[in-house]
Scaffold this active site. Sequence first.
Site, mmCIF file in Angstrom:
data_model
loop_
_atom_site.group_PDB
_atom_site.id
_atom_site.type_symbol
_atom_site.label_atom_id
_atom_site.label_comp_id
_atom_site.label_asym_id
_atom_site.label_seq_id
_atom_site.Cartn_x
_atom_site.Cartn_y
_atom_site.Cartn_z
ATOM 1 N N TYR A 50 -30.763 77.262 -40.200
ATOM 2 C CA TYR A 50 -30.823 78.593 -39.941
ATOM 3 C C TYR A 50 -32.112 78.892 -39.200
ATOM 4 C CZ TYR A 50 -26.254 79.591 -42.092
ATOM 5 O OH TYR A 50 -24.932 79.715 -42.313
ATOM 6 N N ARG A 89 -15.557 79.667 -32.095
ATOM 7 C CA ARG A 89 -16.100 80.988 -32.742
ATOM 8 C C ARG A 89 -14.996 82.239 -32.789
ATOM 9 N NH1 ARG A 89 -21.522 81.893 -34.548
ATOM 10 N NH2 ARG A 89 -21.488 83.959 -33.314
ATOM 11 N N THR A 95 -18.728 88.352 -37.915
ATOM 12 C CA THR A 95 -19.778 87.937 -38.924
ATOM 13 C C THR A 95 -19.316 88.579 -40.284
ATOM 14 O OG1 THR A 95 -21.489 87.459 -37.414
ATOM 15 C CG2 THR A 95 -22.191 87.841 -39.864
ATOM 16 N N ARG A 106 -12.166 84.235 -40.951
ATOM 17 C CA ARG A 106 -12.981 85.440 -41.972
ATOM 18 C C ARG A 106 -11.819 86.647 -42.082
ATOM 19 N NH1 ARG A 106 -18.798 84.736 -38.556
ATOM 20 N NH2 ARG A 106 -19.454 83.254 -40.128
ATOM 21 N N ASN A 126 -18.657 84.859 -46.052
ATOM 22 C CA ASN A 126 -17.757 84.878 -44.912
ATOM 23 C C ASN A 126 -17.277 83.282 -44.591
ATOM 24 O OD1 ASN A 126 -20.101 83.590 -43.624
ATOM 25 N ND2 ASN A 126 -20.448 85.470 -42.546
ATOM 26 N N HIS A 129 -19.167 78.796 -41.145
ATOM 27 C CA HIS A 129 -20.233 78.788 -40.014
ATOM 28 C C HIS A 129 -19.807 78.001 -38.713
ATOM 29 C CE1 HIS A 129 -24.148 78.304 -37.814
ATOM 30 N NE2 HIS A 129 -23.872 76.992 -37.676
ATOM 31 N N GLU A 140 -27.366 71.755 -34.090
ATOM 32 C CA GLU A 140 -26.837 71.559 -35.396
ATOM 33 C C GLU A 140 -26.147 70.427 -35.413
ATOM 34 O OE1 GLU A 140 -24.368 75.127 -35.452
ATOM 35 O OE2 GLU A 140 -26.177 76.297 -35.647
HETATM 36 N N1 UDP Z 1 -25.704 87.498 -42.729
HETATM 37 C C1 UDP Z 1 -25.857 88.295 -43.935
HETATM 38 N N2 UDP Z 1 -25.944 89.472 -43.737
HETATM 39 C C2 UDP Z 1 -26.521 89.839 -42.338
HETATM 40 C C3 UDP Z 1 -26.530 89.176 -41.262
HETATM 41 C C4 UDP Z 1 -26.046 87.748 -41.594
HETATM 42 O O1 UDP Z 1 -25.448 87.927 -44.852
HETATM 43 O O2 UDP Z 1 -26.731 91.022 -42.414
HETATM 44 C C5 UDP Z 1 -25.545 85.899 -43.274
HETATM 45 C C6 UDP Z 1 -23.942 85.516 -42.792
HETATM 46 O O3 UDP Z 1 -23.591 84.985 -43.862
HETATM 47 C C7 UDP Z 1 -23.899 85.158 -41.400
HETATM 48 C C8 UDP Z 1 -24.976 84.057 -41.477
HETATM 49 O O4 UDP Z 1 -26.276 84.950 -42.325
HETATM 50 O O5 UDP Z 1 -22.562 84.273 -41.199
HETATM 51 C C9 UDP Z 1 -25.817 83.936 -40.064
HETATM 52 O O6 UDP Z 1 -25.696 84.923 -39.213
HETATM 53 P P1 UDP Z 1 -25.193 85.176 -37.839
HETATM 54 O O7 UDP Z 1 -25.762 86.180 -37.115
HETATM 55 O O8 UDP Z 1 -25.730 83.763 -37.058
HETATM 56 O O9 UDP Z 1 -23.886 85.340 -38.223
HETATM 57 P P2 UDP Z 1 -22.280 84.156 -37.562
HETATM 58 O O10 UDP Z 1 -22.974 83.396 -36.591
HETATM 59 O O11 UDP Z 1 -22.284 83.392 -38.981
HETATM 60 O O12 UDP Z 1 -21.332 85.164 -37.534
HETATM 61 MG MG MG Z 2 -24.694 82.235 -36.151
#
Ligand code: UDP
Ligand code: MG
Length: 162
Positions: A50, A89, A95, A106, A126, A129, A140
Site C-alpha cells: 500500500y 475492478r 471501496t 463487495r 471490504n 483488493h 503488486e
Molecule cells: N480504506 C479505508 N478507509 C478509507 C479508505 C480506504 O478503510 O477511507 C481501506 C479499504 O480497505 C480499501 C483500502 O484502504 O480497500 C485501499 O484504499 P483504496 O482507495 O485503494 O480502495 P480500493 O482500491 O481497495 O477500492
Molecule cells: Mg486501491
Amino acid sequence: MIEQTLILIKPDGVQRALIGKILSRFEDAGLKIIGMKMQWVDEEFAEKHYKDIKERYDEKIFNNLSEYIREGPVLAIVLEGVSAIPIVRKMVGSTYPSEAQPGTIRGDYSHISKEHANKHNKKVGNLIHASADEKDAKHEINLWFTKEELHTYTRTDEFHLV
Ligand code: UDP
Ligand code: MG
C-alpha cells in the site's frame, strides 16, 4: 489486450470462508488463475503493497489498513485475461461496501458504510483488493510473486473465448 492483475482475498474474506465463492466468480467469467499463495503480511510488506495510501489518504487510514491486512492470512492471486485489470475492478465493486452495487463481490457479501464503521471505531471490511491500474498491477505482481510462481497453461474453454 491480455492483462495480468493481482487480487488479495483479505483476512475477513478468508475468515468468512468466502475463498471458493470469490474465486469461482473470476473462474466463471473466464479469468485464468496463473498464480496463487496464502501468506501473512507483516508491517514492512503492508507498507510496500500500500505504498501510496499515506499520500492518497493519511497516516491514520494507512495504520488502520495495515492492521486490517495483518489480522490473518491473505490469499494472493494473479488473474489473467482480456482487460483483466478494469474487468476485475468492476467485479470487485466500490471501496465502501455500502456503495458497492449488488452483483459485485463487495456489494453481495458486505454492506458496511464508512460512517457506521467510523462511529463504532471499526474497520471497513471490504473482503478483497484488486490492482487499480497497469502500473499498480505490475508493482503488486512483482512484489507478491516471482516469475517461477506464475504459470502458463491453456484453459479448456479458451477455444470458445469466454
Ligand atoms: N480504506 C479505508 N478507509 C478509507 C479508505 C480506504 O478503510 O477511507 C481501506 C479499504 O480497505 C480499501 C483500502 O484502504 O480497500 C485501499 O484504499 P483504496 O482507495 O485503494 O480502495 P480500493 O482500491 O481497495 O477500492
Ligand atoms: Mg486501491
